[in-house]
Design an enzyme around this catalytic site. Sequence first.
Site: not given
Length: 181
Positions: A8, A10
Amino acid sequence: MKKTLAIDMDNVIVEIETNWIDLYEKSYGVRIDKADLLGKPEEAAFPDPEAAWELIIKPGFFRYAPPIDGAVEAIRELQKHFEIYIVSAAMEFPNSLREKHDWLAEHLPFISWKNIIFCGDKSVVVTDYLIDDHLKNLDFTKGTPILFTASHNVNVQKHTRVNNWQEVLDLFSKDLVEQNN
């Protein structure tokens, strides 16, 4: 054949929390202590959660956030042993598509465009591992979930947890030793 690792963006590769705190202070003159975010939904620690949420949809929010310490170097190292995919649920914030693309081109130019996946629902991504900060993604992964610590998930007791990129490298170095034995 290399195992696959989805990562991922963020709060895993990109320092969203600090960026958000800095932009809130710049926009509204109120400094939030990062400790105030602990255990709360991401926008809930700000005096005006709606104003905080509005910052995310402004141009530049995702583009200029700094990388998390050690992320770039660790991903470069992991790429020697894994097929790396950068996976981001970018559809919630349409501005973020271009900004995240440009951020990756600047900070992770060694990741091929073929290994970047912008989606709405990460459950469609099938890899051996997923490193993420949200249970909504980890609980439904078909591979091994790895929870990257962020303020909002400090009270979560599910999944293997890593607190920083050195811990990620340590975790996978054990896996690589087992694969080679």
